[in-house]
Write an enzyme that holds these catalytic residues in place. Structure first.
Site, PDB file in Angstrom:
ATOM      1  N   THR A 232     -18.978   6.394 -13.815  1.00 22.95           N
ATOM      2  CA  THR A 232     -18.506   5.457 -12.783  1.00 22.95           C
ATOM      3  C   THR A 232     -18.925   4.060 -13.185  1.00 22.95           C
ATOM      4  O   THR A 232     -20.052   3.872 -13.654  1.00 22.95           O
ATOM      5  CB  THR A 232     -19.158   5.793 -11.418  1.00 22.95           C
ATOM      6  OG1 THR A 232     -18.789   7.128 -11.078  1.00 22.95           O
ATOM      7  CG2 THR A 232     -18.712   4.841 -10.333  1.00 22.95           C
TER       8      THR A 232
ATOM      9  N   ARG B 243     -10.766  16.752  -4.519  1.00 29.52           N
ATOM     10  CA  ARG B 243     -12.210  16.526  -4.679  1.00 29.52           C
ATOM     11  C   ARG B 243     -12.536  15.037  -4.571  1.00 29.52           C
ATOM     12  O   ARG B 243     -11.889  14.205  -5.204  1.00 29.52           O
ATOM     13  CB  ARG B 243     -12.669  17.059  -6.035  1.00 29.52           C
ATOM     14  CG  ARG B 243     -14.193  16.979  -6.261  1.00 29.52           C
ATOM     15  CD  ARG B 243     -14.574  15.874  -7.199  1.00 29.52           C
ATOM     16  NE  ARG B 243     -16.002  15.847  -7.491  1.00 29.52           N
ATOM     17  CZ  ARG B 243     -16.624  14.809  -8.054  1.00 29.52           C
ATOM     18  NH1 ARG B 243     -15.942  13.731  -8.381  1.00 29.52           N
ATOM     19  NH2 ARG B 243     -17.904  14.844  -8.279  1.00 29.52           N
ATOM     20  N   VAL B 244     -13.532  14.716  -3.755  1.00 32.49           N
ATOM     21  CA  VAL B 244     -14.041  13.344  -3.672  1.00 32.49           C
ATOM     22  C   VAL B 244     -15.506  13.399  -4.072  1.00 32.49           C
ATOM     23  O   VAL B 244     -16.248  14.273  -3.617  1.00 32.49           O
ATOM     24  CB  VAL B 244     -13.871  12.785  -2.238  1.00 32.49           C
ATOM     25  CG1 VAL B 244     -14.568  11.443  -2.087  1.00 32.49           C
ATOM     26  CG2 VAL B 244     -12.394  12.638  -1.898  1.00 32.49           C
ATOM     27  N   GLY B 245     -15.936  12.476  -4.919  1.00 33.35           N
ATOM     28  CA  GLY B 245     -17.328  12.459  -5.380  1.00 33.35           C
ATOM     29  C   GLY B 245     -18.199  11.550  -4.533  1.00 33.35           C
ATOM     30  O   GLY B 245     -17.854  11.172  -3.409  1.00 33.35           O
ATOM     31  N   ASP B 246     -19.318  11.163  -5.101  1.00 32.42           N
ATOM     32  CA  ASP B 246     -20.262  10.284  -4.401  1.00 32.42           C
ATOM     33  C   ASP B 246     -19.791   8.825  -4.364  1.00 32.42           C
ATOM     34  O   ASP B 246     -20.220   8.040  -3.512  1.00 32.42           O
ATOM     35  CB  ASP B 246     -21.620  10.313  -5.120  1.00 32.42           C
ATOM     36  CG  ASP B 246     -21.473   9.826  -6.560  1.00 32.42           C
ATOM     37  OD1 ASP B 246     -20.649  10.405  -7.300  1.00 32.42           O
ATOM     38  OD2 ASP B 246     -22.159   8.858  -6.938  1.00 32.42           O
TER      39      ASP B 246
ATOM     40  N   THR C  47     -24.367   6.677 -10.686  1.00 32.00           N
ATOM     41  CA  THR C  47     -23.368   7.333 -11.528  1.00 32.00           C
ATOM     42  C   THR C  47     -23.957   8.657 -11.986  1.00 32.00           C
ATOM     43  O   THR C  47     -25.170   8.816 -12.038  1.00 32.00           O
ATOM     44  CB  THR C  47     -22.950   6.437 -12.712  1.00 32.00           C
ATOM     45  OG1 THR C  47     -22.026   7.164 -13.543  1.00 32.00           O
ATOM     46  CG2 THR C  47     -24.123   5.998 -13.565  1.00 32.00           C
ATOM     47  N   GLY C  48     -23.077   9.591 -12.310  1.00 33.11           N
ATOM     48  CA  GLY C  48     -23.536  10.923 -12.710  1.00 33.11           C
ATOM     49  C   GLY C  48     -22.797  11.970 -11.907  1.00 33.11           C
ATOM     50  O   GLY C  48     -21.736  11.697 -11.349  1.00 33.11           O
TER      51      GLY C  48
ATOM     52  N   GLY D 262     -21.573  13.719  -9.048  1.00 35.78           N
ATOM     53  CA  GLY D 262     -21.504  13.310  -7.653  1.00 35.78           C
ATOM     54  C   GLY D 262     -22.124  14.300  -6.683  1.00 35.78           C
ATOM     55  O   GLY D 262     -22.801  13.913  -5.727  1.00 35.78           O
TER      56      GLY D 262
END
Ligand code: ASP
Length: 290
Positions: free
Chosen positions: A149, A177-180, A200-201, A203
């Site tokens: 990210t 899918r939604v990440g952090d 970042t990483g 999520g």
């Protein structure tokens, strides 16, 4: 410090230089970080953000992005958005009202279209080829290690801190899918009275510790930016290892209201920093995985 900008990964180098120039000219942190991220979004050589981003399990590219203003604590965010040029410009535009600040999927697309944001097919021929090559091999895996990210934090000459993020998320992610990255407090947080943080990483791992808010709380308790960043990541990393036997990659950038910064990470990580005292440069932290 009069101004400062901190960003994730080497891909942010040119954007950091541009943001630093804008901050030096007296532009706001909001303007500077949106421009910095938009530069990354437009560059097809960066494969986890914007044009040329990582396709999902159906070969389509969807974006997550978020923005937070540390003066008002207002935020704007989009999740699982397809077919537009800039996730960050759309996300940042959603900060102004008291409701409907976080839009996903079809609703986010309808909003972006209605507000005249530029459309773009973000699947490049290279991304398509990668998808075709890898789709059989990756069927069994839940997460493929090909994601990053771009996160920007900045302090401007008025003392305003802002945070912004943009990503295409995990390669081969499931549709929906939604990440952090678009989640305030998780993927990013900004409070001009204290500091700002962004992550970042993986999520799903970052969500387990609301990592960005955790770091800003530590700043509030009096820790330095470096102490806050390290403590937020190491506490979550150690907890996950204790409970699950492993912790997936996560990295956190933290900028305090005085312009000093800190990094917490459980993997080797590159970041960019510039201020009125320090020219823009890429730095690396090398971490041996446990
Ligand atoms: N945090 C992003 C996500 O999980 C990916 C990354 O930053 O590597 O979508």
């Amino acid at each position: 410090m009069k101004y400062a900008v901190l960003a994730t990964w080497k891909m942010a180098e040119e954007g950091t230089k541009k943001a630093a120039r804008m901050l030096a000219e007296g532009k706001s942190s909001a303007e500077a970080i949106v421009e910095g991220i938009a530069m990354v979004e437009d560059n097809p050589d960066f494969h986890s953000v914007g044009y040329g981003g990582r396709p999902n399990a159906e070969g389509r590219v969807f974006f997550d992005g978020g923005f937070m203003n540390g003066d008002t604590l207002h935020f704007g965010a989009i999740g699982s958005l397809e077919g537009f040029r800039s996730a960050i410009r759309i996300a940042a535009s959603l900060q102004d009202s008291d409701a409907n600040n976080f839009l996903v999927g079809e609703g986010a697309e309808r909003y972006a279209a209605a507000h005249g944001f530029e459309r773009r097919d973000n699947v490049t021929p290279e991304a398509k080829q990668l998808y075709e090559q890898e789709k059989e091999r990756l069927k069994e895996l839940s997460a493929y290690d090909g994601h990053d990210t771009v996160c920007f934090l900045a302090l401007d000459q008025n003392g305003t801190l802002c945070a912004a993020t943009s990503t295409s998320g995990l390669f081969m992610k499931q549709p929906g899918r939604v990440g952090d990255t678009p989640l305030p407090g998780v993927g990013y947080y900004a409070d001009s009275e204290t500091g700002a943080a962004a992550a970042t990483g993986m999520g799903e791992e970052i969500m387990k510790g609301a990592l960005s808010y955790a770091a800003v709380r530590f700043l509030k308790d009096g820790l330095s930016a470096q102490e806050a960043a390290e403590k937020a990541v190491s506490e979550l990393n150690d907890t996950l290892i204790r409970r699950n036997g492993y912790a997936n990659p996560m990295s956190l950038i933290v900028l305090s209201r005085d312009g000093t910064y800190g990094i917490g990470t459980n993997i080797t990580f590159t970041y960019c920093y510039a201020s009125d005292r320090e020219a823009a440069a890429v730095h690396e932290i090398v971490v041996e995985r446990k």
